[in-house]
Design a protein around this motif. Structure first.
Motif, PDB file in Angstrom:
ATOM      1  N   ARG A  67       0.810  -1.219   0.000  1.00 61.77           N
ATOM      2  CA  ARG A  67       0.000   0.000   0.000  1.00 61.77           C
ATOM      3  C   ARG A  67       0.851   1.280   0.000  1.00 61.77           C
ATOM      4  O   ARG A  67       0.307   2.374  -0.112  1.00 61.77           O
ATOM      5  N   PHE A  68       2.156   1.134   0.118  1.00 67.40           N
ATOM      6  CA  PHE A  68       3.027   2.302   0.016  1.00 67.40           C
ATOM      7  C   PHE A  68       3.421   2.578  -1.430  1.00 67.40           C
ATOM      8  O   PHE A  68       4.139   3.511  -1.721  1.00 67.40           O
ATOM      9  N   ASN A  69       2.910   1.762  -2.322  1.00 71.16           N
ATOM     10  CA  ASN A  69       3.019   2.011  -3.746  1.00 71.16           C
ATOM     11  C   ASN A  69       1.718   2.705  -4.133  1.00 71.16           C
ATOM     12  O   ASN A  69       0.632   2.133  -3.981  1.00 71.16           O
ATOM     13  N   LYS A  70       1.801   3.942  -4.629  1.00 67.89           N
ATOM     14  CA  LYS A  70       0.605   4.731  -4.914  1.00 67.89           C
ATOM     15  C   LYS A  70      -0.348   4.027  -5.868  1.00 67.89           C
ATOM     16  O   LYS A  70      -1.566   4.047  -5.677  1.00 67.89           O
ATOM     17  N   GLN A  71       0.191   3.389  -6.875  1.00 68.20           N
ATOM     18  CA  GLN A  71      -0.644   2.686  -7.853  1.00 68.20           C
ATOM     19  C   GLN A  71      -1.465   1.592  -7.164  1.00 68.20           C
ATOM     20  O   GLN A  71      -2.657   1.434  -7.427  1.00 68.20           O
ATOM     21  N   ASN A  72      -0.830   0.847  -6.272  1.00 65.47           N
ATOM     22  CA  ASN A  72      -1.539  -0.198  -5.532  1.00 65.47           C
ATOM     23  C   ASN A  72      -2.615   0.402  -4.632  1.00 65.47           C
ATOM     24  O   ASN A  72      -3.737  -0.102  -4.570  1.00 65.47           O
ATOM     25  N   ALA A  73      -2.272   1.463  -3.909  1.00 62.51           N
ATOM     26  CA  ALA A  73      -3.241   2.108  -3.010  1.00 62.51           C
ATOM     27  C   ALA A  73      -4.436   2.650  -3.789  1.00 62.51           C
ATOM     28  O   ALA A  73      -5.584   2.498  -3.364  1.00 62.51           O
ATOM     29  N   ASP A  74      -4.164   3.254  -4.949  1.00 59.61           N
ATOM     30  CA  ASP A  74      -5.243   3.766  -5.795  1.00 59.61           C
ATOM     31  C   ASP A  74      -6.134   2.626  -6.285  1.00 59.61           C
ATOM     32  O   ASP A  74      -7.365   2.740  -6.296  1.00 59.61           O
TER      33      ASP A  74
END
Length: 155
Positions: A67-74
């Motif tokens: 979740r610290f990867n923006k793409q994943n969180a988005d």
């Protein structure tokens, strides 16, 4: 985990109550006491309904994303937007929330169609349009998706 079977035409009322066809309700009895998760489809303007077991299995995979990867969180935020849990009521209906009803443009006439371990809820006109358009390309799609799969039980 069972696979749902069938395509059904039914009605949804102004309060978002969707009367389940008896044969689908019977299939859902395999999950007696379990809730179901209703969510927006990723690729179409329809709703997906997962038994809680299947949903938890899917979320186990999604929760492994960093979740610290923006793409994943988005992705996670959008994928889980508008989720609702539902259970059939004593009259055999599912209550579909207004936001999900609006997303899928559900009017009076609705189609429920099986999709393996989940089922989809469509506005009837939208479903018929998608199926009609898909029929032209289905043979090619079937070859691309299923053509290289071995159906040998041992593999």
């Amino acid at each position: 985990m069972i696979n749902f079977i069938g395509t059904y035409e039914c009605k949804i009322d102004d309060k978002g109550r969707l009367k389940l066809p008896s044969s689908l309700a019977k299939q859902m009895e395999s999950y007696a006491g379990e809730s179901f998760v209703v969510k927006r489809s990723v690729f179409q303007h329809c709703l997906e309904v997962y038994p809680m077991q299947g949903w938890e299995k899917l979320m186990t995979k999604i929760n492994k994303l960093n979740r610290f990867n923006k793409q994943n969180a988005d992705f996670i935020r959008t994928f889980t937007a508008g989720l609702k849990t539902v259970e059939p009521d004593s009259a055999g209906r599912l209550q579909i929330s207004k936001d999900l009803t609006a997303f899928a443009n559900l009017t009076k006439e609705v189609v429920i169609t099986s999709a393996g371990e989940l089922f989809e809820i469509w506005d009837k006109a939208a479903y018929e349009e998608v199926i009609a358009a898909s029929q032209q390309d289905f043979a090619m799609l079937a070859q691309q998706v299923m053509g290289d799969i071995s159906f040998d039980d041992e593999n």
